[in-house]
Design an enzyme around this catalytic site. Structure first.
Site, PDB file in Angstrom:
ATOM      1  N   TYR A 189       0.059  -3.018  33.936  1.00 40.07           N
ATOM      2  CA  TYR A 189       1.232  -3.549  34.650  1.00 40.07           C
ATOM      3  C   TYR A 189       0.780  -4.089  36.015  1.00 40.07           C
ATOM      4  CZ  TYR A 189       5.394  -3.542  37.505  1.00 40.07           C
ATOM      5  OH  TYR A 189       6.386  -3.911  38.378  1.00 40.07           O
ATOM      6  N   ARG A 195      13.869  17.505  48.541  1.00 36.47           N
ATOM      7  CA  ARG A 195      12.694  16.632  48.460  1.00 36.47           C
ATOM      8  C   ARG A 195      11.649  17.254  47.530  1.00 36.47           C
ATOM      9  NH1 ARG A 195      10.302  16.581  53.529  1.00 36.47           N
ATOM     10  NH2 ARG A 195       8.621  17.884  52.719  1.00 36.47           N
ATOM     11  N   LYS A 200      12.979   1.944  32.734  1.00 43.43           N
ATOM     12  CA  LYS A 200      12.995   1.087  31.541  1.00 43.43           C
ATOM     13  C   LYS A 200      13.718   1.789  30.389  1.00 43.43           C
ATOM     14  CE  LYS A 200      10.328  -1.290  34.230  1.00 43.43           C
ATOM     15  NZ  LYS A 200      10.857  -2.324  35.081  1.00 43.43           N
ATOM     16  N   ASP A 254       0.072   5.274  30.515  1.00 41.15           N
ATOM     17  CA  ASP A 254       1.420   4.797  30.847  1.00 41.15           C
ATOM     18  C   ASP A 254       2.118   4.496  29.519  1.00 41.15           C
ATOM     19  OD1 ASP A 254       3.677   3.270  31.431  1.00 41.15           O
ATOM     20  OD2 ASP A 254       2.754   2.258  33.139  1.00 41.15           O
TER      21      ASP A 254
END
Ligand SMILES: Cc1ncc(COP(=O)(O)O)c(C=O)c1O
Length: 407
Positions: free
Chosen positions: A127, A74, A224, A199
């Site tokens: 976004y 993790r 993406k 971003d």
């Protein structure tokens, strides 16, 4: 790169050499020195949740961060670390960390760095998921957010000067490919003492390097272009070491970690990033020019077109204009449906950045929850179609759009 090398560089020098190489070389070799197992030429997928130690002293040193190593996946994992190093090398960043999705990268960055009473300045066109964080979730924790008109650089500068802890930018923006002057707003952000975050999902590090333009942090939805095949979700943040450490500390605890098997798919995808993006730049420009000259098309939004509003700034801060464009039809929404349903190669689907062309109307995808009036206020025509152009041959893409638009 297996076994003992016969060159005269040590690992540190070799790493530096890779980081100074061209983007295609960095995409292939970035991070790859770290993991070699029995001569394997590809990064092993280390699916181990936990890592064992023969002696407790070493365990303690790794746990305390004095010695490199892994304790629990993790927190850190060898395969995941290669993905982080690759993105870091591509963005030219001192540090990077990773996440299960792009939204996890964004929310961990905001919640990892901000505290009650802080103020964020950003754009109206970020976004959709990011604007939800700005409008709904950050205010719940006493964080003030001002969203400015995306193309109004003076309004953004004024809002930043009014006091600001974090400037959050995207360029180009969804869905009308507006261009934001990154160096100018990074300067304003730093004058106000703010952290500047960009971003870079739409542009990719092949076309735009926000850290070189003044940003402190750059983040990605790796789902993406980085992954590039619509088969893996992930996110990454890279930039200033102290900031990345803070974000990582928060991610360790909230647990939005990237899985090793998914990291492997992203690593494999990134190796062809430069080839794909250069082709997508070319295809998008070719399609944008074709659409601009078509009588069924009202308007094309693509910063690579010389008469596009954002072209001058885009040409200054980008080395390619990207694989995304949008266009509006002269007809009505019935025409949108007819054109989309006739396309043979493009997938009618949300998302972007894949090897295959993806297409959809924002009124059905990213902006479906808004009313037509709200969309009009954001400058989104009802007949707008957004297209993430793939790596197919341009002639076939153009022929397909030609037959679809002839309806
Ligand atoms: C610009 C941008 N940033 C972030 C995200 C969120 O990424 P993810 O879907 O991987 O959470 C998206 C998703 O479409 C996006 O387009």
């Amino acid at each position: 790169m297996t076994g003992e090398r016969e060159d005269d560089l040590d690992d540190e020098e070799r790493r530096t050499e890779i980081e100074q190489a061209g983007p295609g070389t960095r995409a292939v070799w970035g991070g790859e020195l770290e993991l070699s197992w029995q001569g394997a030429t590809q990064v092993p997928v280390v699916n181990s949740v936990t890592f064992g130690f023969d002696d407790v002293d070493t365990w303690l040193d790794v746990g305390a961060g004095r010695t490199p190593g892994h304790i629990y996946s993790r927190n850190t994992n060898p395969t995941v670390q290669v993905f982080e190093d690759k993105v870091r090398a591509l963005e030219g960043a001192p540090a990077a960390t990773s996440f299960a999705t792009g939204m996890a990268a964004i929310s961990n960055t905001l919640f990892g760095l901000l505290k009650p009473g802080d103020r964020v300045v950003s754009l109206r066109d970020t976004y959709g998921g990011t604007s939800r964080l700005f409008l709904e979730f950050l205010p719940r924790f006493g964080i003030d957010v001002e969203l400015c008109e995306t193309e109004d650089v003076e309004a953004l500068e004024t809002a930043i000067r009014d006091g600001c802890d974090l400037v959050y930018l995207e360029s180009p923006t969804n869905p009308t490919m507006k261009i934001v002057d990154l160096p100018r707003l990074a300067r304003a952000g730093h004058e106000a003492g703010a952290v500047v975050v960009v971003d870079n999902t739409f542009a990719t590090p092949i076309n735009q390097r926000p850290l070189e333009l003044g940003a402190d942090l750059v983040l990605h939805s790796a789902t993406k272009f980085l992954g590039g095949h619509s088969d893996a979700m992930g996110g990454a943040v890279c930039g200033r070491e102290d900031l990345v450490r803070e974000i990582f500390r928060f991610r360790e605890i909230n647990g939005a970690s990237l899985a090793p098997a998914v990291a492997y798919l992203l690593i494999r995808g990134i190796k062809t990033l430069e080839l794909r993006v250069l082709r997508q730049n070319e295809n998008a420009l070719g399609l944008a020019r074709f659409l601009r000259d078509h009588r069924a098309v009202d308007r094309v939004f693509y910063p690579g077109l010389e008469d596009d509003k954002g072209h001058v700034v885009a040409a200054r801060q980008m080395s390619g204009f990207g694989g995304l464009l949008s266009f509006s039809l002269t007809g009505d929404f019935g025409d949108v449906k007819r054109v989309l349903e006739r396309l043979r190669y493009a997938h009618r689907a949300a998302s972007l950045g894949s090897v295959g062309t993806l297409i959809g109307p924002p009124a059905v995808t990213s902006h479906v929850e808004l009313t037509p009036e709200d969309r009009a206020r954001l400058g989104i025509p009802e007949t707008l179609i957004r297209c993430s152009v793939g790596i197919e041959n341009l002639g076939d893409i153009l022929a397909d759009f030609h037959q679809a638009l002839e309806t």
